[in-house]
Structure formats: C-alpha cells, structure tokens
Design an enzyme around this catalytic site. Structure first.
Site, PDB file in Angstrom:
ATOM      1  N   PHE A 119     -34.221 -33.063  14.583  1.00 31.28           N
ATOM      2  CA  PHE A 119     -34.504 -31.709  13.593  1.00 31.28           C
ATOM      3  C   PHE A 119     -34.138 -31.479  12.769  1.00 31.28           C
ATOM      4  O   PHE A 119     -33.049 -32.037  12.487  1.00 31.28           O
ATOM      5  CB  PHE A 119     -34.507 -30.628  15.647  1.00 31.28           C
ATOM      6  CG  PHE A 119     -35.667 -30.546  15.109  1.00 31.28           C
ATOM      7  CD1 PHE A 119     -37.316 -30.847  16.042  1.00 31.28           C
ATOM      8  CD2 PHE A 119     -35.643 -28.518  15.369  1.00 31.28           C
ATOM      9  CE1 PHE A 119     -38.516 -30.377  16.610  1.00 31.28           C
ATOM     10  CE2 PHE A 119     -37.144 -28.265  16.104  1.00 31.28           C
ATOM     11  CZ  PHE A 119     -38.188 -28.923  16.712  1.00 31.28           C
ATOM     12  N   HIS A 242     -41.928 -21.126   8.308  1.00 32.30           N
ATOM     13  CA  HIS A 242     -41.889 -22.490   8.869  1.00 32.30           C
ATOM     14  C   HIS A 242     -42.082 -22.836   7.938  1.00 32.30           C
ATOM     15  O   HIS A 242     -43.651 -22.782   7.327  1.00 32.30           O
ATOM     16  CB  HIS A 242     -42.431 -22.701  10.139  1.00 32.30           C
ATOM     17  CG  HIS A 242     -42.286 -23.614  10.590  1.00 32.30           C
ATOM     18  ND1 HIS A 242     -42.859 -25.181  10.300  1.00 32.30           N
ATOM     19  CD2 HIS A 242     -41.334 -23.957  11.918  1.00 32.30           C
ATOM     20  CE1 HIS A 242     -42.404 -26.032  10.882  1.00 32.30           C
ATOM     21  NE2 HIS A 242     -41.780 -25.148  11.824  1.00 32.30           N
ATOM     22  N   LEU A 252     -48.664 -23.069  14.130  1.00 33.16           N
ATOM     23  CA  LEU A 252     -48.055 -24.364  13.263  1.00 33.16           C
ATOM     24  C   LEU A 252     -47.878 -25.821  14.061  1.00 33.16           C
ATOM     25  O   LEU A 252     -48.577 -26.679  15.000  1.00 33.16           O
ATOM     26  CB  LEU A 252     -46.172 -23.163  14.323  1.00 33.16           C
ATOM     27  CG  LEU A 252     -45.763 -24.752  14.447  1.00 33.16           C
ATOM     28  CD1 LEU A 252     -43.872 -23.821  13.150  1.00 33.16           C
ATOM     29  CD2 LEU A 252     -44.175 -24.380  15.586  1.00 33.16           C
ATOM     30  N   GLU A 255     -41.835 -28.750  13.310  1.00 32.23           N
ATOM     31  CA  GLU A 255     -40.837 -29.395  13.167  1.00 32.23           C
ATOM     32  C   GLU A 255     -40.343 -30.898  13.283  1.00 32.23           C
ATOM     33  O   GLU A 255     -40.288 -32.277  12.623  1.00 32.23           O
ATOM     34  CB  GLU A 255     -39.194 -29.250  12.756  1.00 32.23           C
ATOM     35  CG  GLU A 255     -38.988 -29.416  11.700  1.00 32.23           C
ATOM     36  CD  GLU A 255     -37.605 -28.074  11.717  1.00 32.23           C
ATOM     37  OE1 GLU A 255     -37.868 -27.375  11.590  1.00 32.23           O
ATOM     38  OE2 GLU A 255     -36.119 -28.347  12.151  1.00 32.23           O
ATOM     39  N   ARG A 286     -34.614 -25.175   6.907  1.00 38.47           N
ATOM     40  CA  ARG A 286     -36.529 -24.887   7.169  1.00 38.47           C
ATOM     41  C   ARG A 286     -36.035 -23.815   5.854  1.00 38.47           C
ATOM     42  O   ARG A 286     -37.302 -23.934   4.945  1.00 38.47           O
ATOM     43  CB  ARG A 286     -36.542 -23.974   8.278  1.00 38.47           C
ATOM     44  CG  ARG A 286     -37.181 -24.309   8.773  1.00 38.47           C
ATOM     45  CD  ARG A 286     -37.384 -24.023  10.195  1.00 38.47           C
ATOM     46  NE  ARG A 286     -37.749 -24.289  11.694  1.00 38.47           N
ATOM     47  CZ  ARG A 286     -38.201 -24.387  12.709  1.00 38.47           C
ATOM     48  NH1 ARG A 286     -37.919 -22.936  13.114  1.00 38.47           N
ATOM     49  NH2 ARG A 286     -38.836 -25.457  14.131  1.00 38.47           N
ATOM     50  N   HIS A 353     -42.646 -16.985  10.492  1.00 36.61           N
ATOM     51  CA  HIS A 353     -42.552 -17.873  11.892  1.00 36.61           C
ATOM     52  C   HIS A 353     -41.500 -16.961  12.375  1.00 36.61           C
ATOM     53  O   HIS A 353     -41.513 -17.045  13.812  1.00 36.61           O
ATOM     54  CB  HIS A 353     -41.887 -19.442  11.522  1.00 36.61           C
ATOM     55  CG  HIS A 353     -41.639 -19.982  12.829  1.00 36.61           C
ATOM     56  ND1 HIS A 353     -42.951 -20.349  13.758  1.00 36.61           N
ATOM     57  CD2 HIS A 353     -40.766 -20.935  13.586  1.00 36.61           C
ATOM     58  CE1 HIS A 353     -42.319 -20.750  13.883  1.00 36.61           C
ATOM     59  NE2 HIS A 353     -41.060 -21.438  14.096  1.00 36.61           N
ATOM     60  N   ARG A 398     -32.478 -19.754  10.705  1.00 42.19           N
ATOM     61  CA  ARG A 398     -31.972 -20.467  12.304  1.00 42.19           C
ATOM     62  C   ARG A 398     -32.130 -21.999  11.563  1.00 42.19           C
ATOM     63  O   ARG A 398     -33.416 -22.175  11.668  1.00 42.19           O
ATOM     64  CB  ARG A 398     -33.380 -18.910  12.781  1.00 42.19           C
ATOM     65  CG  ARG A 398     -33.331 -20.479  14.044  1.00 42.19           C
ATOM     66  CD  ARG A 398     -34.349 -19.849  15.045  1.00 42.19           C
ATOM     67  NE  ARG A 398     -35.796 -20.048  15.228  1.00 42.19           N
ATOM     68  CZ  ARG A 398     -36.511 -20.700  15.473  1.00 42.19           C
ATOM     69  NH1 ARG A 398     -35.455 -21.639  16.266  1.00 42.19           N
ATOM     70  NH2 ARG A 398     -37.858 -20.590  15.149  1.00 42.19           N
TER      71      ARG A 398
HETATM   72  C1  LIG Z   1     -44.984 -20.699  17.691  1.00 42.76           C
HETATM   73  C2  LIG Z   1     -43.751 -21.330  17.962  1.00 42.76           C
HETATM   74  C3  LIG Z   1     -43.086 -22.650  17.924  1.00 42.76           C
HETATM   75  C4  LIG Z   1     -41.832 -21.840  18.454  1.00 42.76           C
HETATM   76  N1  LIG Z   1     -41.363 -23.314  18.674  1.00 42.76           N
HETATM   77  C5  LIG Z   1     -39.293 -23.203  18.695  1.00 42.76           C
HETATM   78  C6  LIG Z   1     -38.956 -24.695  19.437  1.00 42.76           C
HETATM   79  O1  LIG Z   1     -39.609 -25.581  20.055  1.00 42.76           O
HETATM   80  N2  LIG Z   1     -38.078 -24.414  19.457  1.00 42.76           N
HETATM   81  C7  LIG Z   1     -37.363 -23.354  19.634  1.00 42.76           C
HETATM   82  O2  LIG Z   1     -36.071 -23.115  19.921  1.00 42.76           O
HETATM   83  N3  LIG Z   1     -38.301 -21.972  19.312  1.00 42.76           N
HETATM   84  C8  LIG Z   1     -39.499 -22.046  18.698  1.00 42.76           C
HETATM   85  N4  LIG Z   1     -39.517 -21.182  18.080  1.00 42.76           N
HETATM   86  C9  LIG Z   1     -39.007 -19.818  18.419  1.00 42.76           C
HETATM   87  C10 LIG Z   1     -39.305 -19.837  19.622  1.00 42.76           C
HETATM   88  O3  LIG Z   1     -40.219 -19.552  21.023  1.00 42.76           O
HETATM   89  C11 LIG Z   1     -39.196 -17.731  20.150  1.00 42.76           C
HETATM   90  O4  LIG Z   1     -38.124 -17.245  19.345  1.00 42.76           O
HETATM   91  C12 LIG Z   1     -38.641 -17.391  21.348  1.00 42.76           C
HETATM   92  O5  LIG Z   1     -39.642 -18.192  22.424  1.00 42.76           O
HETATM   93  C13 LIG Z   1     -38.559 -16.020  21.628  1.00 42.76           C
HETATM   94  O6  LIG Z   1     -38.349 -15.604  23.041  1.00 42.76           O
HETATM   95  P1  LIG Z   1     -38.399 -13.905  23.425  1.00 42.76           P
HETATM   96  O7  LIG Z   1     -38.187 -14.205  24.866  1.00 42.76           O
HETATM   97  O8  LIG Z   1     -37.127 -13.496  22.949  1.00 42.76           O
HETATM   98  O9  LIG Z   1     -38.922 -13.284  23.193  1.00 42.76           O
HETATM   99  P2  LIG Z   1     -41.032 -13.673  23.504  1.00 42.76           P
HETATM  100  O10 LIG Z   1     -41.421 -15.659  23.535  1.00 42.76           O
HETATM  101  O11 LIG Z   1     -41.842 -13.159  22.628  1.00 42.76           O
HETATM  102  O12 LIG Z   1     -41.413 -12.816  25.114  1.00 42.76           O
HETATM  103  C14 LIG Z   1     -41.881 -10.955  24.411  1.00 42.76           C
HETATM  104  C15 LIG Z   1     -42.075 -10.654  25.931  1.00 42.76           C
HETATM  105  O13 LIG Z   1     -41.677  -8.775  25.022  1.00 42.76           O
HETATM  106  C16 LIG Z   1     -42.936  -8.221  26.193  1.00 42.76           C
HETATM  107  N5  LIG Z   1     -42.947  -7.726  25.472  1.00 42.76           N
HETATM  108  C17 LIG Z   1     -43.249  -7.164  23.560  1.00 42.76           C
HETATM  109  N6  LIG Z   1     -43.355  -5.420  23.011  1.00 42.76           N
HETATM  110  C18 LIG Z   1     -43.276  -5.337  25.335  1.00 42.76           C
HETATM  111  C19 LIG Z   1     -43.865  -3.872  24.345  1.00 42.76           C
HETATM  112  N7  LIG Z   1     -43.650  -2.300  24.253  1.00 42.76           N
HETATM  113  N8  LIG Z   1     -43.309  -3.055  26.403  1.00 42.76           N
HETATM  114  C20 LIG Z   1     -43.394  -4.369  27.500  1.00 42.76           C
HETATM  115  N9  LIG Z   1     -43.032  -5.834  27.023  1.00 42.76           N
HETATM  116  C21 LIG Z   1     -43.391  -6.307  26.055  1.00 42.76           C
HETATM  117  C22 LIG Z   1     -44.515  -9.238  25.892  1.00 42.76           C
HETATM  118  O14 LIG Z   1     -44.986  -9.322  27.192  1.00 42.76           O
HETATM  119  C23 LIG Z   1     -43.710 -10.654  26.685  1.00 42.76           C
HETATM  120  O15 LIG Z   1     -43.288 -11.497  27.593  1.00 42.76           O
HETATM  121  C24 LIG Z   1     -40.961 -21.286  18.329  1.00 42.76           C
HETATM  122  C25 LIG Z   1     -42.357 -19.506  18.068  1.00 42.76           C
HETATM  123  C26 LIG Z   1     -43.329 -20.045  17.369  1.00 42.76           C
HETATM  124  C27 LIG Z   1     -43.971 -18.516  17.418  1.00 42.76           C
END
Ligand SMILES: Cc1cc2nc3c(=O)[nH]c(=O)nc-3n(C[C@H](O)[C@H](O)[C@H](O)COP(=O)(O)OP(=O)(O)OC[C@H]3O[C@@H](n4cnc5c(N)ncnc54)[C@H](O)[C@@H]3O)c2cc1C
Length: 587
Positions: A119, A242, A252, A255, A286, A353, A398
């Site tokens: 990566f 990204h 997306l 990578e 990135r 991203h 990041r």
């Molecule tokens: C397409 C894509 C691909 C990615 N690929 C990678 C990768 O390969 N490797 C890597 O390390 N990172 C990757 N990332 C980044 C990584 O996936 C995210 O940063 C990470 O998963 C975020 O996790 P989280 O638990 O912080 O939030 P999220 O998974 O975004 O979850 C947020 C939660 O909060 C809840 N929520 C939000 N607001 C409210 C509200 N007002 N009331 C109730 N619930 C609420 C939502 O319902 C959800 O359950 C990627 C991101 C994207 C977009």
C-alpha cells in the site's frame, strides 16, 4: 414534557467498526452498553472499506512495528502525535489476530498465513524499499470486519438501537455529558439515553464535498454535536483526497489496485508518477499522488474530452489475479462504467475520502479540551473514537490501511478506559428535566413547513462551494471567498423549511438536521484551512507552498461559539523510542 428515559453504563453513538469494537470489549466485560445507529449497523461506512488494515506481521516481506511507526509519522507530515502513533503501530498485530479469532475471513497465502498487500507510503527500514503491510479479505475487508464485529456483539448481548438518530448530547451545568437525545426514525418517537459514559463514534464527513467516496450518511453528526457542546474540532483543514475515485462519480477504486501493480497514466500515455515520486512512484502517499494528478490535469495532460481525469491501468496484469484479489472493484467498474479492468483502463480523479481532523482525544479515547487557555483537560466520561476523532495518528495525511487500524485500536482502548472509569464511578449523575429537554428545540424547528429554502438545494450548494473553494489546491483569496459563501449558506439555513406536503417524513427531518451538522463542520473546515498559512500533508496552499515547522508544527482547534481558531503543540515524544524529527518528505 416528560421524556422517556433509558439508562445504560455506556452509550455508544455509531455502529461502525470503531463503535462496534468498543461495544464488544465493554459487553464482554459485563457493562450495560447501548449502541445507537442511524442506519442498520452493518450499513455503516466501515462496510465499504476495500483495501485492508495495516499491521507489521511480516508475512510477505520483512517488517516491524517501528518501520510502520516511521511511515505513519512521515505520512502525517510530522503533524501526528508520536505517542499515539507508537501505541497504534505496536498494537496492530494484536488487533488483526483478534479479528482473525473473531472470525474475519482474511485472504491467505499458500502457507496459510494472512495475505498482505503493498500500500502507499509503506517502507522497510525507515524509508527504504516498499513494504507489504496491509492485511486484506480480498477487496471487501471492511465488509468482513463489520459483519464479524456485529455478530460478536449479538453474541455478547450488546443492546442495539437500530435506525435511531442521535440529535444532541445532553450536558449538565458543570459540563458533564450525561447521554444523548435520540429519535427513532421509523416512528418519530424521542427519548433520552442516560449513560455514565458516552463514546462518540459517528465516522467522517465526506458528504461536505460534491464528489466523495463516502456513504450518504457521513455527515459529521458527532463532530457537530461536540461543537454544540462547546468542544473544539482539531485539524479540520486536513481533508484527504483519494487519488483514484471514479472520475465524475466518486466511487472508490482502492489503493490496493495500485498495490497489486496498477499504475496511472496521463493523456500522453506517460506513467507520470515516476516524475513526482521517483522511488515509490504510484505508491507514494495519497496527498502526493492526488496533487500530482491535479497538476497533470491543470497542465492540460488530463484524458477524455474535458481533459479532467487520468487513467488507471491494470490491463498489463494477470486477469486471474485481478479476479481473485480485486473482484468487487472489477465488478463495480463493470457495473458503473461498463469497462473491464482486465483489459481497459479506468478514468480516475482525486476525490474526497477521509477526514483527518475531528474531536480531540488522547490515546485512551478521552476527549481533551483546552482549559481556559491553560493545559489540556479530559472531559470525564466523554470519549470519541474512529474517524470522528482526532487522536491524532494521521496528522496532515492518513496512510491507506491505517484507518481500519485506528478504529480497532482506539475503539478498544477507549473501551478499556471506560471499564476503569465505570469501576470508580458507579452511579449516574442526576439529569434535570430542563437539561433533558433543551435539545427538543432542535427537533421542533423542523416541524415548521412552508416554501422557504429547500434542504436538498442547500446541501447541493454546500457540496459545490466546498469543492470549489476548499479543494486540492488552496489560496488565501479562494478560501476567503469560501468562508463568505459558507457563511451565506448558514444564514440561508435560517429560512429553510420542510416542504408543505400533507405529511412530513421523519427522514426529511433527519436530512435537515444532518444539513445543520454539515454547515457547522463546513465552517470549521474552511476557517481552519484559511488560518493555516503553510502547506502540509493534504493541506496545500499555493500562496504558502512550503511546510513551516517553525511556526506551524501545531494542531489547530476550531471553536463554534465565536468561530475562532486556537493552536496546541504536537505531541512529538513517543512512548518508548526516540522521536522522529521532521525531515523533508520525499517518496
Ligand atoms: C469507500 C471507502 C473505502 C475505505 N477503505 C479503507 C481501507 O481499505 N482501509 C482503511 O484503513 N480505511 C479505509 N477507509 C476508511 C475507513 O473505512 C473509515 O475511516 C472507517 O471505517 C470509519 O469507521 P468509524 O467506525 O469511525 O465510522 P463509520 O463506519 O462511518 O460508522 C459511523 C456510524 O455512526 C452512526 N451515526 C452517525 N451519525 C449518527 C447519528 N446522528 N445518530 C446515530 N448514529 C449515527 C452511523 O449510523 C454509523 O453506524 C475507507 C473509506 C471509504 C469511504
């Protein structure tokens, strides 16, 4: 009005990987945990993560956590806090093995060990040859992780409030957070969830920008709730673009596609990354690759009739390998572009991203705030983890694969700290009716109907303004205009109403409150970007093209009340090893 109340030891807002990893740790320790999520948990954005999660397992090439730490500090453009980075990189192998034991179906090598792909920004020996550090379940790693964590939580009897929207934190006079005010989206019924500890895990805010790779739900709700509770947001000027979103659409292409041997070309067919990053080429960080693409496009070397994208080539690679390692990406490109990556290059462009900034925390997930301009203080019982938090392990930029790691490591760390806190704080603090009902006003505002400004229209305009005035390349003039345009939208938001149909759906009320949240976070982002007069990581100022460690090696803090910015030092001291001092950053 007497609002219904439910009591828990811990309230977790968000059921992505961060929230669910914390919930599991807490439920296994017999804490009473409520997880609130506005979508069904397995639809959280974590499910979309493709490429994988970083850990120095050394299964494919030699590796160790110290090299991982170096790459992360360098990747952050030296803005990351080195104590947190050391903690994360050391904890990474354990985080991955835990997932393996929970049941995540990682891709394997011939010898049975977990497969690891190359990566961006990964090196051996502190900046040497390319490393292979990203553990993957094909190109559906987030899907595998989120579903596994959800199932483990069901087994551990975590209490879920699915499709409940958290409207605001409930705060008492002394500043303690006592839980949150939530609405069930299906019925519109509201209630208070009282908790001894609250963890915000609401993910990022990619929806601020017109073109982005994020889910529609990534509207920065938790960040805005924190702002309204008087907590500043840290480093919001650092927004990751990204390099390879599908041009014009935003989906997306991981990578991982370049990690498996893909590369970028301009309209002349030139592999231009060789000019920008002679050693790492297409696998530079990135921010570096996104700027290179933007520079090619600005220089007239973009592809297509609008010369507005470049091409990602995988057609020289073995098609069986593509089918095995990148099946979902190949499918997605087939579905949306009618192109087969095995024989045709895909049009790509830098796309918003990831949110590096967020709610300031320490490495235990505790929310930290500056105390009357003095030293930092933690807010007792309040935690944040995942993309909504800024701990800060990603600093100005990041590295791919480090966010899944961040949510796992700090979700777990926050839960462990909460377990200690609960042992010492056994009772709920009292919550008066007045405190509970304050946030009702926010909801009541959206009972108003009429022909005022439309929510959809304002949201579209906001995305356009952010993209046009806070993009890959920034200047004082452009950002100044950006601030006044966002301020204008915030003013127009006062006149917004839901349309005067015979009935108002709760989803419309949710969208309106999401837009209010986006507006708050948009201001935080443009004002922070305007204020940082240097170029570092993803924040690239054409009027201040150099990094300026003397004046700017510090985190920014944005306060909602007076829309002001303050700064605090970077924690440059690691826990047990020597610090990595700032150096010129080349790849
Ligand atoms: C397409 C894509 C691909 C990615 N690929 C990678 C990768 O390969 N490797 C890597 O390390 N990172 C990757 N990332 C980044 C990584 O996936 C995210 O940063 C990470 O998963 C975020 O996790 P989280 O638990 O912080 O939030 P999220 O998974 O975004 O979850 C947020 C939660 O909060 C809840 N929520 C939000 N607001 C409210 C509200 N007002 N009331 C109730 N619930 C609420 C939502 O319902 C959800 O359950 C990627 C991101 C994207 C977009």
């Amino acid at each position: 009005m007497n609002l219904p109340r439910r009591k828990f030891d811990t309230l977790i807002i968000g059921a992505g990987g961060g929230g669910l990893r914390a919930a599991l740790q807490l439920s296994q320790a017999d804490a009473r945990v409520a997880v609130v999520s506005k979508v069904f948990p397995t639809r959280s954005h974590t499910v979309a993560a493709q490429g994988g999660v970083n850990a120095a397992l050394a299964n494919v090439l030699p590796d160790n956590w110290h090299w991982h730490m170096f790459d992360t500090v360098k990747g952050s453009d030296y803005l990351g806090d080195q104590d947190a980075i050391e903690y994360m990189c050391r904890a990474a192998p354990q985080a991955v093995y835990e997932l393996e034991h929970f049941g995540v179906p990682f891709s394997r090598q011939q010898d049975g060990r977990i497969y690891q792909r190359r990566f961006g920004g990964q090196s051996r020996d502190f900046g040497g040859e390319q490393a292979a550090r990203t553990c993957a379940a094909a190109d559906r790693t987030g899907h595998a992780i989120l579903h596994t964590l959800y199932q483990q939580n069901l087994r551990a009897k975590t209490h879920f409030f699915d499709e409940f929207f958290a409207i605001d934190l409930v705060r008492d006079r002394e500043g303690y957070i006592l839980g949150a005010f939530v609405m069930e989206i299906a019925t519109g019924e509201v209630m208070i969830i009282e908790a001894k500890t609250t963890l915000i895990a609401t993910g990022g805010v990619g929806q601020l920008f017109r073109t982005n790779t994020n889910a529609l739900i990534n509207t920065g709700d938790g960040m805005a709730m924190a702002l309204r509770a008087g907590i500043p947001l840290q480093d919001m000027e650092f927004v990751q673009f990204h390099p390879t979103g599908i041009a014009g659409k935003g989906m997306l292409i991981s990578e991982g596609a370049r990690g498996e041997g893909g590369f970028l070309v301009n309209c002349e067919g030139e592999r231009f990354m060789e000019r920008y990053a002679p050693q790492a080429k297409d696998l530079a960080s990135r921010d570096v690759v996104s700027r290179a693409i933007a520079t090619e496009i600005r220089g007239g070397r973009g592809c297509g009739p609008g010369k507005d994208h470049v091409l990602l080539r995988l057609d020289h690679l073995d098609s069986d390998m593509i089918r095995k390692r990148l099946p979902a990406i190949r499918d997605m490109v087939l579905t949306f572009l009618h192109l087969d990556l095995c024989d045709t290059p895909a049009p790509v462009a830098p796309t918003v991203h990831y949110t590096m900034g967020g709610i300031p925390t320490n490495r235990f997930g505790q929310v930290v705030v500056p105390e009357n301009q003095g030293p930092e203080e933690t807010m007792p019982g309040l935690y944040a983890a995942g993309e909504c938090a800024c701990v800060s392990v990603h600093g100005g930029n990041r590295l791919g694969g480090n966010s899944l790691l961040d949510i796992l490591v700090f979700g777990r760390a926050a839960a462990n700290h909460i377990i200690g806190y609960l042992a010492e704080n056994r009772y709920h603090r009292p919550m008066s009716d007045e405190e509970a009902e304050k946030s009702m006003a926010r909801l009541a505002r959206w009972d108003k109907r009429g022909e005022g400004e439309s929510i959809d229209g304002l949201r579209t305009e906001l995305g356009n303004v952010m993209e046009d005035y806070c993009g890959v390349f920034r200047t004082e003039e452009i950002l100044k205009e950006g601030i006044s345009r966002v301020e204008e939208l915030v003013r127009r938001m006062d006149d917004a109403t839901l349309k005067d149909h015979s009935r108002i759906f709760n989803t419309a009320r949710v969208e309106a409150m999401e837009l209010e949240n986006l507006m708050d976070v948009a201001l935080a982002t443009v004002i922070s970007a305007y204020s940082r007069k240097e170029s570092r990581g993803a924040h690239s100022r054409m009027d201040y093209p150099d990094r300026d460690d003397l004046h700017w090696l510090r985190h920014s803090l944005y306060f909602r009340e007076d829309r002001s910015i303050d700064y605090k030092p970077v924690r440059t001291k690691p826990l047990s090893v020597d610090a990595f001092p700032p150096k010129a950053r080349t790849y």
